[in-house]
Design an enzyme around this catalytic site. Structure first.
Site, PDB file in Angstrom:
ATOM      1  CG  ASP A 184      -1.929   1.119   1.047  1.00 40.29           C
ATOM      2  OD1 ASP A 184      -1.584   2.247   0.678  1.00 40.29           O
ATOM      3  OD2 ASP A 184      -3.297   0.684   1.533  1.00 40.29           O
ATOM      4  CB  ALA A 244     -10.650  -3.720  -5.741  1.00 41.54           C
ATOM      5  NE  ARG A 245     -16.079   0.973  -6.916  1.00 36.17           N
ATOM      6  CZ  ARG A 245     -16.276   0.651  -5.709  1.00 36.17           C
ATOM      7  NH1 ARG A 245     -16.170  -0.547  -5.153  1.00 36.17           N
ATOM      8  NH2 ARG A 245     -16.684   1.561  -4.888  1.00 36.17           N
ATOM      9  CG  ASP A 269     -18.060  -8.845  -5.781  1.00 39.10           C
ATOM     10  OD1 ASP A 269     -19.102  -9.364  -5.915  1.00 39.10           O
ATOM     11  OD2 ASP A 269     -18.174  -7.710  -5.034  1.00 39.10           O
ATOM     12  CD  GLU A 274     -19.439  -3.827 -11.390  1.00 33.90           C
ATOM     13  OE1 GLU A 274     -18.317  -4.310 -10.600  1.00 33.90           O
ATOM     14  OE2 GLU A 274     -20.097  -2.978 -10.600  1.00 33.90           O
ATOM     15  CG  HIS A 293     -19.826  -4.257  -7.346  1.00 36.23           C
ATOM     16  ND1 HIS A 293     -19.311  -3.045  -8.087  1.00 36.23           N
ATOM     17  CD2 HIS A 293     -19.353  -4.125  -6.051  1.00 36.23           C
ATOM     18  CE1 HIS A 293     -18.558  -2.388  -7.133  1.00 36.23           C
ATOM     19  NE2 HIS A 293     -18.762  -2.829  -6.093  1.00 36.23           N
ATOM     20  CB  ALA A 295     -17.849  -8.078  -1.906  1.00 29.48           C
TER      21      ALA A 295
END
Length: 342
Positions: A184, A244-245, A269, A274, A293, A295
């Site tokens: 990170d 995440a995305r 996910d 989407e 999506h 989650a």
């Protein structure tokens, strides 16, 4: 008599706690406008609003109701915006800052749900749960050994991003007996270690992880980050997981890595579109488990997010700085504009 401060949301699904919290305040007025079907009435409601609760789901929200410079120009009284999730893809934060509009997200509200879903996907892939379920419904005469999976204990999981979701994912990992490494760029090494992970760079993380799990935002730095070269750096036989995305991973490159046998499976996910089409190539692979999506879509998470959004909008309209302010430079101007409402 002082005019009420006006909050608008669209008629997309939202936990009822949001409306109840707003209704409990006599000095507030809530409008629920149609996302589709009556654009003139919806624009009229937004143009009079001081606060806007906007969906974070970019493929569910009609683009005309995203918080863009164009919409802002038609909403002169707008002083604060709340995204309905940790993400804020439907908000042009720079345009809001320029207009003196404070923006908040609901980071942490769905963190437990998303972290749990990470391991739901991982276990489904490694233990071939969806394959087993489908074959039980469809086939006869197969053996259990034909559905043999793998344990995850003793593996190394690499977490890309160690925010609220990533930190929860790290804690859960230790319960499964996983070694945790994380990268990170916004966190010092000591903070990563305190979260229960070994700090590494992305290159090393990809090379040493049996499982790579994404928990980072979609932005200019991460868009397309997991491309063909990144998948090639991953260990042979490793697993890719993302909650995440869509847009962070290259779906075509992931398909190629799975088809070639370099990766043993993936749990996805999030998608570029989407929901993805039923004929999406990745969904045709037996070693891919896909979800829509979802989650962060649990009763608990949605309630947390709706409560957090209401609390932050109410705080801002009362002149109090909210905890999840996305654009701190906008706060002085927003606070001045809010003071004038009183």
């Amino acid at each position: 008599m002082t005019s009420p401060k006006r909050i608008t949301r669209l008629d997309l699904w939202l936990d009822p706690i949001f409306d109840r919290m707003v209704a409990a305040r006599a000095d507030l007025q809530l409008s629920v406008a149609a996302a589709r079907g009556d654009d003139a009435a919806t624009l009229a409601a937004l143009s009079r609003s001081h606060a806007y609760m906007v969906s974070a789901a970019k493929d569910e929200l009609p683009p005309r109701w995203s918080v863009t410079a164009e919409l802002i120009a038609q909403c002169p009284d707008l002083v604060c915006v709340a995204s309905s999730g940790a993400g804020y893809d439907t908000v042009d934060v720079q345009a809001c800052t320029a207009a003196g509009i404070a923006v908040v997200n609901q980071a942490g509200g769905n963190a437990d749900s998303v972290a749990e879903h990470t391991y739901a996907l991982l276990l489904a892939v490694r233990r071939r749960i969806v394959e087993s379920h489908d074959r039980l419904r469809r086939d006869h005469g197969f053996t259990r050994e034909q559905l043999m999976g793998h344990e995850i204990r003793g593996n190394t999981i690499g977490l890309v991003g160690l925010g609220q979701i990533g930190r929860r994912a790290a804690r859960i990992a230790h319960g499964f007996g996983l070694r945790v490494v994380a990268c990170d760029p916004y966190l010092p090494s000591e903070v990563i270690r305190a979260a229960g992970a070994e700090p590494v760079g992305l290159h090393d993380l990809l090379g040493q992880s049996d499982i790579v799990s994404l928990h980072c935002p979609l932005n200019a730095e991460t868009r397309g980050m997991m491309n063909a070269a990144a998948f090639a750096r991953m260990k042979p036989g490793s697993v890719f997981i993302t909650t995440a995305r869509g847009g962070i991973h290259d779906e075509a490159a992931l398909y190629d890595a799975l088809q070639a046998g370099h990766l043993s499976g993936a749990g996805l996910d999030v998608w570029q579109q989407e929901p993805p089409g039923n004929d999406a190539p990745l969904l045709q692979l037996p070693n891919v488990v896909g979800t829509y999506h979802t989650a962060g879509v649990t009763h608990e998470a949605r309630r947390n997010v709706a409560r957090s959004a209401a609390e932050q909008l109410l705080a801002m309209l009362d002149g109090r700085r909210p905890p999840n302010l996305v654009n701190p430079p906008a706060w002085p101007a927003a606070l001045e504009r809010i003071a004038r409402l009183a």
